[in-house]
Design a protein around this motif. Structure first.
Motif, PDB file in Angstrom:
ATOM      1  N   THR A  39       2.110 -41.696-110.008  1.00 44.95           N
ATOM      2  CA  THR A  39       2.405 -40.557-110.876  1.00 44.95           C
ATOM      3  C   THR A  39       3.220 -41.084-112.045  1.00 44.95           C
ATOM      4  O   THR A  39       4.259 -41.726-111.857  1.00 44.95           O
ATOM      5  N   THR A  53       5.506 -40.268-115.188  1.00 45.35           N
ATOM      6  CA  THR A  53       6.334 -39.285-115.873  1.00 45.35           C
ATOM      7  C   THR A  53       6.938 -39.943-117.104  1.00 45.35           C
ATOM      8  O   THR A  53       7.101 -41.169-117.162  1.00 45.35           O
ATOM      9  N   GLN A  91      10.022 -40.009-120.105  1.00 43.54           N
ATOM     10  CA  GLN A  91      11.383 -39.648-120.484  1.00 43.54           C
ATOM     11  C   GLN A  91      11.551 -39.943-121.972  1.00 43.54           C
ATOM     12  O   GLN A  91      11.355 -41.083-122.407  1.00 43.54           O
ATOM     13  N   THR A 101      12.741 -34.662-123.812  1.00 40.51           N
ATOM     14  CA  THR A 101      11.739 -34.245-122.824  1.00 40.51           C
ATOM     15  C   THR A 101      11.834 -32.748-122.566  1.00 40.51           C
ATOM     16  O   THR A 101      10.812 -32.055-122.468  1.00 40.51           O
ATOM     17  N   ASP A 155       0.462 -31.244-115.410  1.00 39.06           N
ATOM     18  CA  ASP A 155       1.193 -30.104-115.958  1.00 39.06           C
ATOM     19  C   ASP A 155       0.367 -29.410-117.034  1.00 39.06           C
ATOM     20  O   ASP A 155      -0.544 -29.987-117.623  1.00 39.06           O
ATOM     21  N   LEU A 179       3.378 -34.609-119.655  1.00 36.46           N
ATOM     22  CA  LEU A 179       4.644 -35.223-119.233  1.00 36.46           C
ATOM     23  C   LEU A 179       4.538 -35.790-117.830  1.00 36.46           C
ATOM     24  O   LEU A 179       5.338 -36.631-117.431  1.00 36.46           O
ATOM     25  N   SER A 180       3.540 -35.329-117.071  1.00 31.06           N
ATOM     26  CA  SER A 180       3.242 -35.879-115.749  1.00 31.06           C
ATOM     27  C   SER A 180       1.732 -36.027-115.615  1.00 31.06           C
ATOM     28  O   SER A 180       0.986 -35.074-115.863  1.00 31.06           O
TER      29      SER A 180
END
Length: 204
Positions: free
Chosen positions: A87, A89, A91, A104, A145, A155-156
């Motif tokens: 996954t 993500t 920042q 973010t 997302d 963002l993910s």
């Protein structure tokens, strides 16, 4: 008819010039700037192994002078394992001042105006297949997302590496700012680009 159009154009220019002169004399009535671009000094990609959360791969980019002459500079390569699910993500920060600012959160709050797009060496991943959606937004990409309208944010995201090793490949991401125009068919060329980065990608 052309003369009329030209006269209209010159009249518009005169009105615009007059408006500029008038506002130049009245500082108190200067309107506030809307949608001011955020300063971004740090971007970190965090790949977390879905089967082993202690296996975390990070890759960073940094721009120490913010809106100055320097651009975001890549600091790390992305080194992933073969045939693993991650996954990713993101920042995003502005660390010009202390304490820093978490950009973010602002992207999350304005998710209906932002979308990340990705591209990578063809065949680097078993899922998504292909080479990403920067060149064609309809190409496969696993967003985790979405915004309130059901459109992807990025963002993910989810990634499964291929079983074949890759050396000195590439992994790119773009964050597009899409105020009032974001839709299910938005492309990586729409709106304005807030972030554009390309990392070296190794899978072994």
């Amino acid at each position: 008819m052309r003369k009329v159009n030209h006269l209209k154009k010159y009249s518009i220019y005169a009105v615009m010039l007059g408006g500029l002169i008038f506002t130049g004399c009245s500082d108190d009535d200067t309107p506030e700037v809307e949608n001011e671009e955020e300063v971004i000094t740090d971007v970190t990609l965090v790949f977390t192994n879905d089967d082993d959360p202690s296996d975390v791969v990070t890759a960073r980019a940094e721009d120490p002078d913010g809106a100055g002459l320097q651009e975001l500079t890549i600091l790390d390569e992305i080194n992933l394992g073969l045939n693993k699910s991650y996954t990713l993500t993101l920042q995003i920060e502005n660390n010009l001042n202390s304490p820093g600012e978490d950009i973010t959160e602002e992207v999350e709050e304005e998710s209906d105006e932002h979308q990340f797009f990705f591209s990578f060496t063809d065949g680097a991943f078993a899922n998504p297949t292909g080479d990403g959606n920067i060149d064609n937004a309809a190409d496969p990409l696993n967003y985790n997302d979405e915004d309130a309208n059901g459109n992807p944010v990025g963002l993910s995201t989810a990634w499964t590496t291929a079983a074949n090793a890759l050396s000195a490949g590439s992994f790119s991401l773009k964050l597009q700012h899409l105020p009032d125009i974001k839709s299910s068919t938005s492309e990586a060329t729409d709106g304005d680009t807030d972030i554009a980065l390309t990392f070296v990608l190794n899978i072994n």
